[in-house]
Design an enzyme around this catalytic site. Structure first.
Site, PDB file in Angstrom:
ATOM      1  N   LEU A 122      79.095  63.009  54.117  1.00  0.00           N
ATOM      2  CA  LEU A 122      78.006  63.733  54.574  1.00  0.00           C
ATOM      3  C   LEU A 122      77.757  64.037  56.108  1.00  0.00           C
ATOM      4  O   LEU A 122      77.376  65.254  55.947  1.00  0.00           O
ATOM      5  CB  LEU A 122      76.264  62.420  54.728  1.00  0.00           C
ATOM      6  CG  LEU A 122      76.610  62.147  52.729  1.00  0.00           C
ATOM      7  CD1 LEU A 122      75.144  60.756  52.679  1.00  0.00           C
ATOM      8  CD2 LEU A 122      76.152  63.025  51.874  1.00  0.00           C
ATOM      9  N   GLY A 175      78.047  63.299  63.901  1.00  0.00           N
ATOM     10  CA  GLY A 175      77.067  63.704  64.610  1.00  0.00           C
ATOM     11  C   GLY A 175      77.343  63.374  65.640  1.00  0.00           C
ATOM     12  O   GLY A 175      79.070  63.648  65.635  1.00  0.00           O
ATOM     13  N   ALA A 176      76.986  63.774  67.127  1.00  0.00           N
ATOM     14  CA  ALA A 176      78.175  63.180  68.614  1.00  0.00           C
ATOM     15  C   ALA A 176      79.050  61.661  68.137  1.00  0.00           C
ATOM     16  O   ALA A 176      79.416  61.905  68.762  1.00  0.00           O
ATOM     17  CB  ALA A 176      77.281  63.793  69.734  1.00  0.00           C
ATOM     18  N   GLU A 177      77.897  61.141  67.950  1.00  0.00           N
ATOM     19  CA  GLU A 177      78.017  59.250  67.931  1.00  0.00           C
ATOM     20  C   GLU A 177      78.507  59.058  66.970  1.00  0.00           C
ATOM     21  O   GLU A 177      79.340  58.212  66.738  1.00  0.00           O
ATOM     22  CB  GLU A 177      76.884  58.837  68.351  1.00  0.00           C
ATOM     23  CG  GLU A 177      77.085  57.588  69.098  1.00  0.00           C
ATOM     24  CD  GLU A 177      75.638  57.266  69.523  1.00  0.00           C
ATOM     25  OE1 GLU A 177      75.809  55.869  70.152  1.00  0.00           O
ATOM     26  OE2 GLU A 177      74.793  57.822  69.589  1.00  0.00           O
ATOM     27  N   ALA A 178      78.216  59.528  65.415  1.00  0.00           N
ATOM     28  CA  ALA A 178      78.886  58.516  64.242  1.00  0.00           C
ATOM     29  C   ALA A 178      79.072  59.286  62.916  1.00  0.00           C
ATOM     30  O   ALA A 178      78.307  61.038  62.458  1.00  0.00           O
ATOM     31  CB  ALA A 178      77.354  57.401  63.845  1.00  0.00           C
ATOM     32  N   ASP A 224      64.756  60.277  67.324  1.00  0.00           N
ATOM     33  CA  ASP A 224      65.254  61.480  67.210  1.00  0.00           C
ATOM     34  C   ASP A 224      64.711  62.019  65.748  1.00  0.00           C
ATOM     35  O   ASP A 224      64.914  61.749  64.817  1.00  0.00           O
ATOM     36  CB  ASP A 224      67.021  61.011  66.526  1.00  0.00           C
ATOM     37  CG  ASP A 224      67.526  62.922  66.362  1.00  0.00           C
ATOM     38  OD1 ASP A 224      66.622  63.940  66.917  1.00  0.00           O
ATOM     39  OD2 ASP A 224      68.423  62.289  66.018  1.00  0.00           O
ATOM     40  N   LYS A 234      77.629  54.324  57.580  1.00  0.00           N
ATOM     41  CA  LYS A 234      77.683  55.136  59.023  1.00  0.00           C
ATOM     42  C   LYS A 234      78.266  53.658  60.100  1.00  0.00           C
ATOM     43  O   LYS A 234      78.217  52.940  60.614  1.00  0.00           O
ATOM     44  CB  LYS A 234      76.131  54.763  59.440  1.00  0.00           C
ATOM     45  CG  LYS A 234      75.862  55.259  60.601  1.00  0.00           C
ATOM     46  CD  LYS A 234      74.528  55.478  60.629  1.00  0.00           C
ATOM     47  CE  LYS A 234      74.972  55.817  62.396  1.00  0.00           C
ATOM     48  NZ  LYS A 234      73.502  56.238  62.979  1.00  0.00           N
TER      49      LYS A 234
END
Lengths: 190, 338
Positions: free
Chosen positions: A3, A6-9, A107, A20
């Site tokens: 899907l 992002g920067a993290e996950a 966010d 996730k």
């Protein structure tokens, strides 16, 4: 099915379940990296459940393992694609309930809200944290207003409707809206 | 060809330079070195006052050797802030005096933006996310719609000051950063320290205190190592988020703490994993230097900015996002939307 990333996950969909996973960062020392990912994963799951308890629809958590969360997949339309002043008022009510409960989403964009069965779900609590101070609430709302402005034509009506809903469910709504205007003037990105 | 003389003196480094569009023509630096402890603002200012005329005289001599006379200088640039008030006032006075006596326009510049622009000048970076790390400042910035926006920053002290505070408690001399980097190389292991990222901001004062406390039960090598690993990871994380948020593909490291090799390595790995380019200017342009002030003065002057004497007061809290960027043309190549 893959899907997003992002920067993290990274987020995958498998057998109707969202998986996730916070990805390791090579620049960080392994033991530090593992500690941070685990702490944040636990905090995210906890805040999603807490949000549901204060009346904000969120995906149900099925399982947490290390830095991976398995959760309910919310089908439906992102608010981004269907937003109207009427829906924006309901978004305001939901964010008001979240803030009354002492939770900051971190966010708030119209991509992180899903209309499902005539209920608005909040998703992606990856940057969420506990706070009841006006500044944090103001930044939260400011981020949302920015997405209104950058992606929706009649953003003034949407903002007005949001404030109406926000005031219905949150006592300090007026103070926060006042702070949002100050934050806008600072021109700072947060 | 435009030629500008610039003076820097926001903290411990008094440095003046003459630059033109192509390169640095001349640069003279006189550094204040406290015998013990850290930078005392008044003593640093007295140092700058004592050496200002000598530095400028030497600079003009050096300029002459490279074919630049006083008559060739188009503007006098100086650091208007941020910085230590007494130091800023001393340097501003020198700049005003030069401007008035030579009848050359004055350009007051923002010290943080000078760090960024010298990096864009001296590396291939064109539209980067900037990690600016020095004694007093720690910020993540990027250009967007007419300004350098602050995407994240320290909520309390700069990373350099956090290192200095710890170093003083550990009995190390000023500046602390290089000594901490040396000790860290001989560490045996990591000890947990508070990792404080709040949204896009970070905080160092608690970390510095925790590192000092840790000295009671751990070796100085392990504490220095753990301090660096924790503090740098916090800033690299926010830099990565700013990259993801803005959609930019370059990172520029600026400021004196950028000399740290471990910080460079971490940024390099992060950029590598994201497919972004990582740029670091050569060392002389990392710490505070007169060339960067002269260069920002030059591009501001060329874009039509001059500072009237009665508006040339210093501002110790001058924020980079207070400055209207007049020297970058809005085109799809720079400042693109997210």
């Amino acid at each position: 099915m893959y899907l997003t990333s992002g920067a993290e996950a990274t987020v995958h969909l498998e057998d109707g379940v969202i998986i996730k996973e916070r990805v390791p960062k090579r620049y960080r020392l392994v033991e530090l990296d593992e500690r941070i990912r685990k702490e944040r994963t636990r905090a995210e799951a906890r805040l999603m459940s807490e949000a549901r308890r204060v009346g904000v629809p969120t995906p149900i958590i099925y399982d947490i393992n290390g830095s991976t969360i398995k959760m309910e997949y919310i089908t439906g339309e992102p608010i981004k694609n269907v937003i109207t002043p009427l829906l924006s008022e309901r978004v305001g009510e939901i964010v008001g309930r979240l803030h009354s409960g002492g939770i900051i989403h971190g966010d708030l964009t119209t991509s992180n809200m899903i209309l499902h069965d005539d209920k608005i779900y909040l998703i992606d609590f990856g940057l969420a944290f506990v706070s009841s101070i006006v500044e944090s609430q103001g930044v939260d709302v400011h981020v949302l207003f920015q997405t209104f402005e950058s992606t929706h034509k009649d953003h003034e009506k949407l903002i007005e409707a949001f404030c109406k809903g926000y005031g219905k469910t949150f006592e300090n709504a007026d103070d926060v809206i006042k702070r949002v205007k100050e934050i806008e003037k600072r021109g700072r990105y947060a | 060809m435009t030629t500008v003389l610039g003076i820097e003196g926001t903290a411990w480094n008094l440095s003046a330079a003459i630059v033109n569009e192509n390169d640095v023509v001349a640069e003279v630096t006189e550094t204040y070195r406290p015998p013990t402890g850290g930078i005392h603002p008044r003593e640093a200012a007295q140092h700058h006052a004592k050496y200002a005329s000598q530095v400028i005289r030497d600079l003009l001599d050096e300029g002459k050797q490279h074919g630049v006379n006083i008559g060739n200088i188009d503007a006098i640039a100086f650091s208007q802030g941020p910085g230590l008030g007494p130091c800023l006032r001393t340097v501003a006075t020198a700049a005003r005096m030069l401007s008035l006596s030579l009848n050359i326009p004055l350009v007051g510049v923002n010290h943080c933006i000078a760090h960024i622009e010298v990096g864009r000048w001296k590396t291939p970076a064109s539209d980067p996310v900037v990690l600016y790390v020095s004694g007093a400042n720690s910020q993540v910035l990027a250009y967007r719609m007419g300004k350098y926006r602050v995407f994240g920053e320290t909520l309390d002290i700069g990373i350099g000051n956090a290192f200095d505070k710890f170093a003083r408690n550990a009995g190390l001399s000023h500046p602390g950063g290089p000594k901490i980097e040396e000790y860290a190389k001989n560490a045996d292991g990591y000890i947990p320290l508070p990792y404080v990222v709040k949204g896009m901001d970070f905080s160092f004062s608690g970390l510095s205190t925790a590192a000092t406390d840790a000295l009671k039960h751990a070796s100085i090598e392990d504490v220095c190592y753990s301090f660096q690993e924790t503090a740098f990871a916090m800033m690299v994380e926010v830099t990565e988020r700013a990259l993801a948020h803005t959609g930019k593909s370059e990172v520029l490291l600026a400021g004196g703490v950028g000399a740290n090799m471990r910080l460079r390595e971490m940024l390099d790995i992060m950029c590598d994993d994201r497919g972004a380019s990582f740029y670091v200017p050569e060392k002389r342009f990392m710490g505070d230097n007169g060339a960067m002030i002269a260069y920002l003065g030059l591009i501001m002057f060329e874009s039509g900015t001059v500072t009237d004497i009665d508006r040339s007061h210093v501002n110790p809290n001058f924020r980079p996002d207070d400055v209207e960027v007049t020297w970058i043309a809005e085109d799809p190549g720079i400042g693109g939307t997210k």
